[in-house]
Scaffold this motif. Structure first.
Motif, short mmCIF file in Angstrom:
data_model
loop_
_atom_site.label_atom_id
_atom_site.label_comp_id
_atom_site.label_asym_id
_atom_site.label_seq_id
_atom_site.Cartn_x
_atom_site.Cartn_y
_atom_site.Cartn_z
N CYS A 166 -0.25 -5.87 -5.17
CA CYS A 166 -0.42 -4.64 -5.92
C CYS A 166 0.92 -3.90 -5.89
CB CYS A 166 -1.50 -3.82 -5.25
SG CYS A 166 -2.05 -2.42 -6.19
N HIS B 113 -4.04 -5.24 0.20
CA HIS B 113 -5.32 -4.53 0.25
C HIS B 113 -6.28 -5.08 -0.80
CE1 HIS B 113 -2.89 -2.21 -2.69
NE2 HIS B 113 -4.00 -2.30 -3.37
N GLU B 114 -5.92 -6.22 -1.41
CA GLU B 114 -6.80 -6.81 -2.42
C GLU B 114 -7.13 -8.22 -1.96
OE1 GLU B 114 -5.09 -6.50 -6.31
OE2 GLU B 114 -4.58 -4.39 -6.05
N GLN C 112 -10.13 -5.28 -6.97
CA GLN C 112 -9.78 -4.01 -6.33
C GLN C 112 -8.96 -3.14 -7.28
OE1 GLN C 112 -6.76 -2.45 -5.15
NE2 GLN C 112 -8.12 -0.75 -4.60
N ALA C 113 -7.95 -3.75 -7.91
CA ALA C 113 -7.10 -2.99 -8.84
C ALA C 113 -7.92 -2.53 -10.04
CB ALA C 113 -5.92 -3.84 -9.29
ZN LIG Z 1 -4.35 -2.46 -5.44
#
Ligand SMILES: [Zn+2]
Ligand SMILES: [Zn+2]
Length: 348
Positions: free
Chosen positions: A40, A65-66, A150-151
């Protein structure tokens, strides 16, 4: 086990290294065997070690974080998942008990930890994650899509949760990354006429991807976006979805939106931006910020991806973990839209 770690506080310094295996899951923890971890903007910022990250980036830190994967083991209090289940993780570890969380705004939790930024993230072969931060991945979604969901959930939170887009609205989306391209698809489904704007740096890959998804795409360094809107629609934009975080795009949004229109801020600028506030007030421009995504936003996102309403497969570029450093370089150079590290070779 292998992990992608930002090792020292300087530009770069991201390497695939060996770290210790997590302990067996306790309480409500789930041990997830990570299949895919998407890169990300914040991972790229951590790589570049931009000044605004200096105060909160934990170093050394496992980035990412994904993440998505399969449940390897569960703690004794886990009820929602069992070994073998396909799961993806939320990015923000909210507390659930602060006054903000109790009001339902878990995205704004006062005590949250952010995976890969303030606590170790998902770019590792195994991660311990509490069950309340996990979501079941629907059949038919690949691990790569589930990680990048997630994004997309950030776009869902903003476009479906923070503003109302009506059929016939003229929508401009600045920033043809995954958040912008997902926001554009959501706006189109709301019935808006959508134009994506980008820059010369987006011309090689991102703008062609946007056009391949049947969006009008305008390079705002080559063409005047207001002239474009006036010629195409006879008016300025009803809504601008700002997904680039670029300060010039933010200021251009004020020019491009009509009186009484709305600017939704999804991109996060790296430094403070000067805004023509008086002009905005006189034009009653609504400035709406949007940050993160809630449990419900994740569920909606996974459903929209699984039923084909949202398409992100053309945006994902898989890399084996050993090529992680190349994935970071390609992400920064924008030669791909969304790099995804594959920790399990056969992962989809
Ligand atoms: Zn992200
Ligand atoms: Zn909280």
């Amino acid at each position: 086990m292998k992990a992608v770690v930002k090792q020292v506080p300087e530009h770069g310094a991201v390497h695939v290294v060996s770290v210790s295996q997590p302990s067996p899951p306790a309480g409500d923890e789930v041990l997830v065997r990570i299949h895919s971890a998407a890169l990300c903007g914040s991972d790229l910022h951590a790589f570049e070690y931009i000044p605004s990250y200096h105060s909160f980036l934990k170093i050394p830190v496992v980035l990412g974080h994904e993440g998505s994967g399969t449940v390897a083991a569960v703690g004794p209090e886990v009820t929602a998942f069992a070994p073998g289940d396909r799961v993806m993780s939320e990015a923000h570890l909210y507390c659930g008990t602060c006054p903000i969380c109790r009001r339902g705004n878990t995205t704004l939790c006062e005590n949250k930890l952010v995976l890969g930024i303030t606590t170790d993230g998902v770019m590792r072969e195994y991660a311990l994650i509490r069950e309340k931060y996990l979501h079941a991945v629907p059949d038919g979604l690949s691990f790569a899509e589930a990680a990048a969901a997630q994004a997309v959930s950030v776009s869902v939170h903003g476009v479906l949760g923070r503003v109302t887009i009506k059929p016939g609205d003229v929508a401009l989306v600045s920033g043809p990354g995954i958040i912008g391209l997902a926001a554009a698809q959501l706006a189109r489904q709301c019935g808006a006429a959508v134009t994506i704007t980008g820059t010369d740096a987006d011309e090689a890959i991102r703008m062609p991807v946007a056009r391949a998804m049947d969006f009008d795409a305008v390079n705002c360094e080559r063409e005047n976006v207001i002239d474009y809107c006036m010629a195409r629609y006879g008016r300025k934009a009803d809504i601008v979805l700002e997904c680039s975080g670029s300060s010039s795009a933010l200021v251009s949004a004020v020019d491009a939106v009509r009186q009484g229109g709305t600017i939704l801020l999804l991109g996060v600028p790296q430094r403070d931006v000067t805004f023509p506030l008086a002009r905005m007030i006189r034009a009653e421009v609504n400035l709406i910020s949007s940050y993160g995504s809630s449990w419900e936003d994740y569920e909606k996102t996974l459903a929209l991806l699984a039923n084909g309403s949202l398409s992100i497969m053309p945006l994902l570029a898989p890399y084996p973990v050993k090529d992680a450093e190349k994935a970071f370089h390609d992400g920064i150079e924008k030669t791909v839209v969304k790099p995804v590290l594959q920790f399990v070779p056969d992962a989809g």
